[in-house]
Design a protein around this motif. Structure first.
Motif, PDB file in Angstrom:
ATOM      1  N   PRO A 169       0.823  -1.219   0.000  1.00  0.00           N
ATOM      2  CA  PRO A 169       0.000   0.000   0.000  1.00  0.00           C
ATOM      3  C   PRO A 169       0.858   1.270   0.000  1.00  0.00           C
ATOM      4  O   PRO A 169       1.883   1.337   0.688  1.00  0.00           O
ATOM      5  N   HIS A 170       0.430   2.249  -0.795  1.00  0.00           N
ATOM      6  CA  HIS A 170       1.109   3.536  -0.887  1.00  0.00           C
ATOM      7  C   HIS A 170       0.108   4.668  -0.621  1.00  0.00           C
ATOM      8  O   HIS A 170      -1.089   4.505  -0.845  1.00  0.00           O
ATOM      9  N   VAL A 171       0.636   5.786  -0.171  1.00  0.00           N
ATOM     10  CA  VAL A 171      -0.152   6.999   0.012  1.00  0.00           C
ATOM     11  C   VAL A 171       0.044   7.881  -1.215  1.00  0.00           C
ATOM     12  O   VAL A 171       1.182   8.160  -1.607  1.00  0.00           O
ATOM     13  N   PHE A 172      -1.044   8.315  -1.829  1.00  0.00           N
ATOM     14  CA  PHE A 172      -0.987   9.257  -2.935  1.00  0.00           C
ATOM     15  C   PHE A 172      -1.203  10.660  -2.375  1.00  0.00           C
ATOM     16  O   PHE A 172      -2.248  10.940  -1.765  1.00  0.00           O
ATOM     17  N   ILE A 173      -0.225  11.537  -2.574  1.00  0.00           N
ATOM     18  CA  ILE A 173      -0.296  12.924  -2.122  1.00  0.00           C
ATOM     19  C   ILE A 173       0.254  13.825  -3.220  1.00  0.00           C
ATOM     20  O   ILE A 173       0.817  13.347  -4.209  1.00  0.00           O
ATOM     21  N   SER A 174       0.114  15.142  -3.050  1.00  0.00           N
ATOM     22  CA  SER A 174       0.691  16.067  -4.024  1.00  0.00           C
ATOM     23  C   SER A 174       2.175  16.249  -3.725  1.00  0.00           C
ATOM     24  O   SER A 174       2.634  16.014  -2.596  1.00  0.00           O
ATOM     25  N   ASN A 175       2.909  16.679  -4.736  1.00  0.00           N
ATOM     26  CA  ASN A 175       4.348  16.885  -4.538  1.00  0.00           C
ATOM     27  C   ASN A 175       4.649  18.104  -3.667  1.00  0.00           C
ATOM     28  O   ASN A 175       5.806  18.321  -3.288  1.00  0.00           O
ATOM     29  N   ASN A 176       3.615  18.884  -3.332  1.00  0.00           N
ATOM     30  CA  ASN A 176       3.786  20.016  -2.419  1.00  0.00           C
ATOM     31  C   ASN A 176       3.215  19.741  -1.031  1.00  0.00           C
ATOM     32  O   ASN A 176       3.147  20.644  -0.193  1.00  0.00           O
ATOM     33  N   HIS A 177       2.804  18.527  -0.798  1.00  0.00           N
ATOM     34  CA  HIS A 177       2.218  18.168   0.492  1.00  0.00           C
ATOM     35  C   HIS A 177       3.268  18.268   1.598  1.00  0.00           C
ATOM     36  O   HIS A 177       4.467  18.010   1.365  1.00  0.00           O
ATOM     37  N   PRO A 178       2.881  18.639   2.814  1.00  0.00           N
ATOM     38  CA  PRO A 178       3.841  18.723   3.921  1.00  0.00           C
ATOM     39  C   PRO A 178       4.577  17.417   4.198  1.00  0.00           C
ATOM     40  O   PRO A 178       5.677  17.431   4.776  1.00  0.00           O
ATOM     41  N   LEU A 179       4.012  16.293   3.768  1.00  0.00           N
ATOM     42  CA  LEU A 179       4.658  14.995   3.995  1.00  0.00           C
ATOM     43  C   LEU A 179       5.454  14.504   2.779  1.00  0.00           C
ATOM     44  O   LEU A 179       5.979  13.388   2.790  1.00  0.00           O
ATOM     45  N   ALA A 180       5.566  15.341   1.771  1.00  0.00           N
ATOM     46  CA  ALA A 180       6.156  14.904   0.508  1.00  0.00           C
ATOM     47  C   ALA A 180       7.619  14.498   0.622  1.00  0.00           C
ATOM     48  O   ALA A 180       8.115  13.694  -0.172  1.00  0.00           O
ATOM     49  N   GLU A 181       8.327  15.032   1.606  1.00  0.00           N
ATOM     50  CA  GLU A 181       9.757  14.725   1.748  1.00  0.00           C
ATOM     51  C   GLU A 181      10.011  13.446   2.536  1.00  0.00           C
ATOM     52  O   GLU A 181      11.143  12.955   2.573  1.00  0.00           O
ATOM     53  N   LYS A 182       8.988  12.899   3.155  1.00  0.00           N
ATOM     54  CA  LYS A 182       9.169  11.686   3.940  1.00  0.00           C
ATOM     55  C   LYS A 182       9.345  10.477   3.017  1.00  0.00           C
ATOM     56  O   LYS A 182       8.677  10.356   1.997  1.00  0.00           O
ATOM     57  N   GLU A 183      10.260   9.588   3.402  1.00  0.00           N
ATOM     58  CA  GLU A 183      10.492   8.390   2.607  1.00  0.00           C
ATOM     59  C   GLU A 183       9.365   7.382   2.793  1.00  0.00           C
ATOM     60  O   GLU A 183       8.925   6.727   1.849  1.00  0.00           O
ATOM     61  N   ILE A 184       8.903   7.237   4.033  1.00  0.00           N
ATOM     62  CA  ILE A 184       7.808   6.330   4.370  1.00  0.00           C
ATOM     63  C   ILE A 184       6.833   7.089   5.263  1.00  0.00           C
ATOM     64  O   ILE A 184       7.250   7.835   6.160  1.00  0.00           O
ATOM     65  N   ILE A 185       5.534   6.904   5.026  1.00  0.00           N
ATOM     66  CA  ILE A 185       4.520   7.633   5.782  1.00  0.00           C
ATOM     67  C   ILE A 185       3.761   6.671   6.700  1.00  0.00           C
ATOM     68  O   ILE A 185       3.352   5.585   6.276  1.00  0.00           O
ATOM     69  N   ALA A 186       3.623   7.074   7.953  1.00  0.00           N
ATOM     70  CA  ALA A 186       2.867   6.283   8.922  1.00  0.00           C
ATOM     71  C   ALA A 186       1.433   6.793   8.996  1.00  0.00           C
ATOM     72  O   ALA A 186       1.145   7.947   8.642  1.00  0.00           O
ATOM     73  N   THR A 187       0.516   5.950   9.465  1.00  0.00           N
ATOM     74  CA  THR A 187      -0.884   6.354   9.559  1.00  0.00           C
ATOM     75  C   THR A 187      -1.065   7.544  10.500  1.00  0.00           C
ATOM     76  O   THR A 187      -1.922   8.403  10.264  1.00  0.00           O
ATOM     77  N   ASP A 188      -0.261   7.617  11.547  1.00  0.00           N
ATOM     78  CA  ASP A 188      -0.362   8.745  12.472  1.00  0.00           C
ATOM     79  C   ASP A 188      -0.004  10.063  11.792  1.00  0.00           C
ATOM     80  O   ASP A 188      -0.510  11.122  12.173  1.00  0.00           O
ATOM     81  N   ASP A 189       0.882  10.010  10.783  1.00  0.00           N
ATOM     82  CA  ASP A 189       1.271  11.224  10.061  1.00  0.00           C
ATOM     83  C   ASP A 189       0.093  11.825   9.293  1.00  0.00           C
ATOM     84  O   ASP A 189       0.097  13.031   8.972  1.00  0.00           O
ATOM     85  N   LEU A 190      -0.917  11.015   8.986  1.00  0.00           N
ATOM     86  CA  LEU A 190      -1.994  11.423   8.086  1.00  0.00           C
ATOM     87  C   LEU A 190      -3.224  11.970   8.798  1.00  0.00           C
ATOM     88  O   LEU A 190      -4.169  12.437   8.147  1.00  0.00           O
ATOM     89  N   GLN A 191      -3.243  11.913  10.106  1.00  0.00           N
ATOM     90  CA  GLN A 191      -4.445  12.245  10.865  1.00  0.00           C
ATOM     91  C   GLN A 191      -4.949  13.674  10.624  1.00  0.00           C
ATOM     92  O   GLN A 191      -6.157  13.928  10.692  1.00  0.00           O
ATOM     93  N   ALA A 192      -4.079  14.596  10.317  1.00  0.00           N
ATOM     94  CA  ALA A 192      -4.483  16.001  10.171  1.00  0.00           C
ATOM     95  C   ALA A 192      -5.026  16.325   8.779  1.00  0.00           C
ATOM     96  O   ALA A 192      -5.515  17.441   8.555  1.00  0.00           O
ATOM     97  N   TYR A 193      -4.959  15.373   7.851  1.00  0.00           N
ATOM     98  CA  TYR A 193      -5.281  15.671   6.451  1.00  0.00           C
ATOM     99  C   TYR A 193      -6.538  14.935   5.984  1.00  0.00           C
ATOM    100  O   TYR A 193      -6.869  13.858   6.488  1.00  0.00           O
ATOM    101  N   PRO A 194      -7.259  15.504   5.000  1.00  0.00           N
ATOM    102  CA  PRO A 194      -8.478  14.856   4.487  1.00  0.00           C
ATOM    103  C   PRO A 194      -8.155  13.540   3.775  1.00  0.00           C
ATOM    104  O   PRO A 194      -7.246  13.489   2.938  1.00  0.00           O
ATOM    105  N   TYR A 195      -8.914  12.514   4.122  1.00  0.00           N
ATOM    106  CA  TYR A 195      -8.777  11.204   3.488  1.00  0.00           C
ATOM    107  C   TYR A 195      -9.801  11.118   2.359  1.00  0.00           C
ATOM    108  O   TYR A 195     -11.006  11.225   2.583  1.00  0.00           O
TER     109      TYR A 195
END
Length: 301
Positions: free
Chosen positions: A173-199
């Motif tokens: 499973p991968h997370v699809f985000i924009s290249n300007n997203h605050p998490l864009a620089e992370k190599e791997i994204i955890a579910t806790d990282d996503l809590q503040a953003y719209p799913y």
């Protein structure tokens, strides 16, 4: 029972009106009605309920139509295989979840079998409708995924509809985000990282449950949820709202745009992408080519 009778009931069901179907089939209405009655008597079913407004397909009629479409399709496949000298209009239909590789394979199919006339259909639709489309003969194959969270329910539904699932690709499973997203620089994204953003998830209609979801994680896991119906809207919201969705990680820059990127999700789970088709059914040459094109795009990406 004849193939002609099967063609008659399918045409009536598609038109919803015996008079219109008779005109389309170039036969008289009484002859068409008699042929349908004879088939109903032979099969011991009532396929249609007649009224002044037209005809309505009964429950047992739906079952008969499913077999009729399958037999007609198999007859066409046999003609394609053995009737090499006969010029036939290429026909193929696929129902799929919202995957770029499914669209790219469809493009390859059209380029391969481009002709003066063809009838190709691709339906990006809800998970339940994909299984129904293949079961009813509206689509020759469907493209879906199975995983630890949905396999028991979806596999049972596939089996109950006399279909089979053939695995083609296993993805993390991968997370699809924009290249300007605050998490864009992370190599791997955890579910806790996503809590503040719209799913962002694809709406599933009457079967809008976790098991039919195209996304790997439940909406209940996140406080902000937005449901959409099409891929363009989803990706626009991914960019405009710093939203995210979860999928296979297979992206196509030409189709989805370079603004969308995929990042691995930190979960120990897999997505088994594959096709569903009717059990013991011989696929047409168009479906066989499409399946190989799918494999090529999945292995390339």
């Amino acid at each position: 029972m004849t193939l002609q009778q099967l063609k008659y009931i399918v045409t009536v069901a598609d038109c919803g009106n015996i008079t219109e179907a008779a005109e389309k089939l170039f036969i008289s209405q009484p002859s068409l009605s008699a042929a349908i009655h004879n088939l109903e008597n032979e099969m011991g079913v009532t396929a249609f309920v007649r009224s002044n407004k037209g005809v309505t397909v009964t429950r047992e009629g739906e079952e008969l139509l499913s077999f009729a479409r399958m037999l007609l399709e198999q007859a066409d496949n046999m003609k394609d295989y053995f009737g090499g000298g006969e010029k036939r209009t290429p026909k193929f239909s696929v129902s799929c979840q919202h995957y770029s590789f499914a669209v790219n394979a469809f493009v390859d199919l059209i380029k391969k079998y481009d002709a003066d006339q063809y009838s190709f259909i691709i339906r990006e639709t809800q998970t339940g409708e994909i299984i129904e489309d293949v079961s009813d003969g509206k689509s020759e194959i469907g493209v879906i995924y199975l995983s630890e969270h949905n396999e028991e329910v979806i596999s049972k539904l596939i089996k109950n509809n006399n279909l089979v699932f053939e695995e083609m690709y296993v993805a993390g499973p991968h997370v699809f985000i924009s290249n300007n997203h605050p998490l864009a620089e992370k190599e791997i994204i955890a579910t806790d990282d996503l809590q503040a953003y719209p799913y962002l998830v694809y709406e599933q209609g009457n079967k809008n449950s976790f098991y039919f979801s195209e996304e790997f994680m439940s909406m209940l896991d996140f406080p902000k949820n937005i449901q959409v119906r099409d891929r363009a809207t989803l990706f626009n919201l991914v960019i405009g709202l710093n939203g995210f969705t979860v999928s296979s990680g297979v992206l196509d820059a030409e189709l989805n745009g370079s603004s969308i990127i995929a990042k691995p999700l930190a979960v120990d789970k897999t997505m088994r992408i594959g096709i569903v088709k009717k059990k013991n059914m011989v696929l047409s040459k168009y479906a066989c080519f499409y399946v190989e094109a799918l494999k090529n795009h999945l292995s390339i990406d």
